[in-house]
Scaffold this active site. Structure first.
Site, short mmCIF file in Angstrom:
data_model
loop_
_atom_site.label_atom_id
_atom_site.label_comp_id
_atom_site.label_asym_id
_atom_site.label_seq_id
_atom_site.Cartn_x
_atom_site.Cartn_y
_atom_site.Cartn_z
N SER A 1 -101.47 63.13 -81.68
CA SER A 1 -102.82 63.69 -81.79
C SER A 1 -103.37 64.09 -80.42
O SER A 1 -102.93 63.60 -79.38
CB SER A 1 -103.73 62.65 -82.44
OG SER A 1 -103.83 61.53 -81.58
N CYS B 1 -97.67 69.37 -88.07
CA CYS B 1 -98.52 69.92 -87.00
C CYS B 1 -98.57 71.43 -87.10
O CYS B 1 -99.44 72.07 -86.53
CB CYS B 1 -98.02 69.50 -85.64
SG CYS B 1 -96.50 70.30 -85.17
P1 NAD Z 1 -101.01 59.56 -83.02
O1 NAD Z 1 -101.56 60.27 -81.84
O2 NAD Z 1 -101.88 58.63 -83.76
O3 NAD Z 1 -99.73 58.70 -82.58
C1 NAD Z 1 -98.72 59.24 -81.76
C2 NAD Z 1 -98.12 58.11 -80.93
O4 NAD Z 1 -99.12 57.55 -80.09
C3 NAD Z 1 -97.54 56.98 -81.78
O5 NAD Z 1 -96.31 56.60 -81.23
C4 NAD Z 1 -98.59 55.89 -81.65
O6 NAD Z 1 -98.05 54.60 -81.68
C5 NAD Z 1 -99.22 56.15 -80.30
N1 NAD Z 1 -100.65 55.77 -80.26
C6 NAD Z 1 -101.53 55.76 -81.30
N2 NAD Z 1 -102.75 55.38 -80.87
C7 NAD Z 1 -102.66 55.18 -79.55
C8 NAD Z 1 -103.59 54.79 -78.55
N3 NAD Z 1 -104.86 54.55 -78.83
N4 NAD Z 1 -103.15 54.69 -77.27
C9 NAD Z 1 -101.87 54.94 -76.95
N5 NAD Z 1 -100.94 55.30 -77.88
C10 NAD Z 1 -101.32 55.41 -79.15
O7 NAD Z 1 -100.40 60.70 -83.97
P2 NAD Z 1 -99.80 60.53 -85.44
O8 NAD Z 1 -100.92 60.25 -86.39
O9 NAD Z 1 -98.62 59.64 -85.42
O10 NAD Z 1 -99.26 62.03 -85.69
C11 NAD Z 1 -100.06 63.07 -86.18
C12 NAD Z 1 -100.59 63.93 -85.05
O11 NAD Z 1 -99.52 64.45 -84.28
C13 NAD Z 1 -101.35 65.16 -85.55
O12 NAD Z 1 -102.47 65.36 -84.74
C14 NAD Z 1 -100.34 66.28 -85.38
O13 NAD Z 1 -100.90 67.57 -85.25
C15 NAD Z 1 -99.67 65.86 -84.13
N6 NAD Z 1 -98.37 66.50 -83.98
C16 NAD Z 1 -98.24 67.50 -83.06
C17 NAD Z 1 -97.03 68.15 -82.91
C18 NAD Z 1 -96.87 69.26 -81.90
O14 NAD Z 1 -95.74 69.62 -81.62
N7 NAD Z 1 -97.93 69.81 -81.36
C19 NAD Z 1 -95.94 67.77 -83.71
C20 NAD Z 1 -96.10 66.74 -84.64
C21 NAD Z 1 -97.32 66.10 -84.75
#
Ligand code: NAD
Length: 499
Positions: free
Chosen positions: A230, A285
């Site tokens: 995210s 995404c």
């Molecule tokens: P997320 O940001 O919640 O989690 C991603 C990673 O960050 C995970 O490994 C998680 O453990 C870690 N994380 C979560 N909260 C955290 C915090 N407070 N501090 C540090 N690390 C933390 O994302 P998600 O819900 O797993 O995935 C969905 C998101 O990913 C959507 O926003 C989507 O658009 C995005 N995404 C982007 C792409 C791209 O290529 N641009 C591809 C796939 C997904």
């Protein structure tokens, strides 16, 4: 939290080890709520041990001949192909997407592995002769050291495979932190990577959430961090990792718009829109989540809604059209956003709340949902819903539609549906979005190119996989050399060496 289910292991120094942590999370099948396994939130000592193993392994891996590195990935792609069905079944059980989507998730990662097997031609420097009289300059691309990857839940095979194969093929060692929501398929991929010949310590995996991510960002022995997830977390990771002197690349959230021009092939455009909005339950995404209908295309809403209504919702293992959302919390959030959309005045053309799937009454299902009359300022427009919700907006002209997209903060993916080459060309030139599709709804580039993103969807200059990631995972070193042609070494005087 369940004690009786299998525990997901850490991979440190070539060994799959049980964590000593006291903090665990359940991995839950989103179609049934069955607890499949428990995953540890690794301790600081375990993160340090993984980094230390990677640092030690780097000493020899960086000197391993390029052909030997490439052959590991030749073997790896073969193993992934052989285990495709098994990997897809694990992925569907823990993530929820359909088996066809799960195979797609694995296949798009497999393509990167195939590309990593070509590393010999990708990691080459440059050479210029006589930059001054008798002086030559050349560049080499050297690996950085220990690199790390942090991945999201929605592509638990593809996104780890965006990262560690290219990092390792270029001579680095790696510490991966998969999503704590669905790490099991990632672990099976790690097992296969070791079977393919990745030496001990070259690939390590730690599990956890915020504190493990922060430890990775801060660790002085990690040189580069790749993140996908995210925008909120990615921005935090970028700032924290760069503050401690690391390279960082963060691919983040999205609000992908499509433009539908009235001259589009209606049948194809509507089918593609429905697939791209609702496939994988909208948890991509690159999902198309807003369609800007231009002029006469605004009259196509009933046909669009009819197509969406025809999609079958069910457990991913039954391979219907869309599976459940990843968690109860995700389902509640999406349903809350739908309620908010109604409250804020958008017209609910199709309501996917409360969908029942026989035999899977406890699944996190939301059916295809469509709103029309959506405007900036509404929560369903301003937030990334990450569920099967398509927002429809209206525009009178192509210019107006392009302006709507460029005014949105996100710039991950976009698409135009038209039969006009001139309109498509204008769109391609004027749109400020990373991935652009012309009659292609989800234009994820193959690994001959690199994934990218504009504005709030990306931080860091270089994207994952392809040529850009070779630059990201290597340090350019230039050598300027001069050899004096003294008479002895040119063989013009007698020396003791005779050939
Ligand atoms: P997320 O940001 O919640 O989690 C991603 C990673 O960050 C995970 O490994 C998680 O453990 C870690 N994380 C979560 N909260 C955290 C915090 N407070 N501090 C540090 N690390 C933390 O994302 P998600 O819900 O797993 O995935 C969905 C998101 O990913 C959507 O926003 C989507 O658009 C995005 N995404 C982007 C792409 C791209 O290529 N641009 C591809 C796939 C997904």
């Amino acid at each position: 939290m369940s004690q009786s289910v299998p525990s997901v292991k850490l991979l440190i120094g070539g060994e799959f080890v049980e964590s000593r942590t006291t903090e665990w999370r359940d991995i839950v099948n989103p179609a049934t709520q069955e607890v499949l396994a428990r995953v540890p939130l690794a301790t600081a000592d375990e993160v340090n041990a993984a980094v230390a193993a990677a640092k030690e392994a780097f000493k020899t891996w960086k000197k391993t001949p390029i052909g030997a590195r490439a052959r590991v990935f030749l073997k790896y792609q073969q193993l992934i192909r052989e285990h495709m069905k098994e990997l897809a079944a694990i992925l569907t059980a823990e993530q929820g997407k359909t088996l066809a989507d799960a195979e797609g998730d694995i296949f798009r990662g497999l393509e990167v592995v195939e590309h990593a097997a070509n590393i010999g031609t990708l990691q080459m420097g440059e050479y210029a002769e006589n930059v001054a009289g008798g002086v030559d300059t050349y560049s080499v691309l050297q690996p950085l050291g220990v690199c790390a990857g942090i991945t999201p839940f929605n592509f638990p095979a593809m996104i780890p495979l965006w990262m560690f194969p290219m990092a390792i093929a270029t001579g680095n060692t790696f510490v991966l932190k998969p999503s704590e929501q669905d790490p099991m398929v990632t672990m099976r991929l790690a097992e296969l990577a070791l079977e393919a010949g990745i030496p001990k310590g070259v690939l390590n995996v730690v599990h956890g959430a915020a504190s493990v991510v922060d430890a990775i960002c801060d660790h002085p022995d990690i040189k580069a961090v790749s993140f996908v997830g995210s925008t909120k977390v990615g921005t935090h990771v970028y700032q924290r990792a760069t503050l401690s002197g690391k390279r960082a690349q963060c691919m983040m959230g999205a609000k992908n718009h499509a433009i539908v021009l009235p001259d589009a092939n209606k049948e194809q455009a509507l089918n593609q829109l429905v697939g791209a909005a609702f496939g994988a339950a909208g948890q991509r995404c690159m999902a198309l989540t807003v369609a800007v209908l231009v002029g006469e295309a605004q009259s196509w809403i009933p046909e669009l809604a009819a197509k969406a209504r025809g999609l079958k919702v069910g457990a991913g293992k039954d391979n219907l059209d869309l599976g459940p959302l990843i968690s109860r919390a995700a389902r509640d959030r999406v349903e809350g956003l739908i309620a908010k959309g109604v409250e804020q005045g958008a017209k609910l053309e199709l309501d996917g709340r409360g969908v029942q799937v026989a035999g899977f009454e406890r699944g996190n299902f939301v059916g295809p949902t469509i709103f029309s009359g959506v405007k900036p300022g509404m929560a369903i427009y301003d937030q990334e819903v990450f569920g099967p919700v398509l927002c429809l907006a209206a525009a009178d002209t192509l210019d107006e539609a392009i302006a709507i997209i460029n005014a949105n903060p996100n710039g991950n993916g976009t698409a135009i549906f038209t039969q006009s080459g001139a309109a498509a060309r204008k769109f391609q030139e004027d749109i400020d979005v990373g991935q652009v599709g012309i009659n292609v709804p989800i234009p994820v580039p193959v690994p001959l190119f690199s994934f990218t993103g504009s504005r709030a969807s990306k931080l860091g200059d270089l994207g994952p996989y392809g040529k850009q990631v070779v630059a990201f995972y290597t340090q350019t070193k230039t050598v300027t050399s001069r050899w004096f042609d003294d008479e002895a070494s040119m063989g013009k005087v007698h020396t003791t060496i005779s050939l």
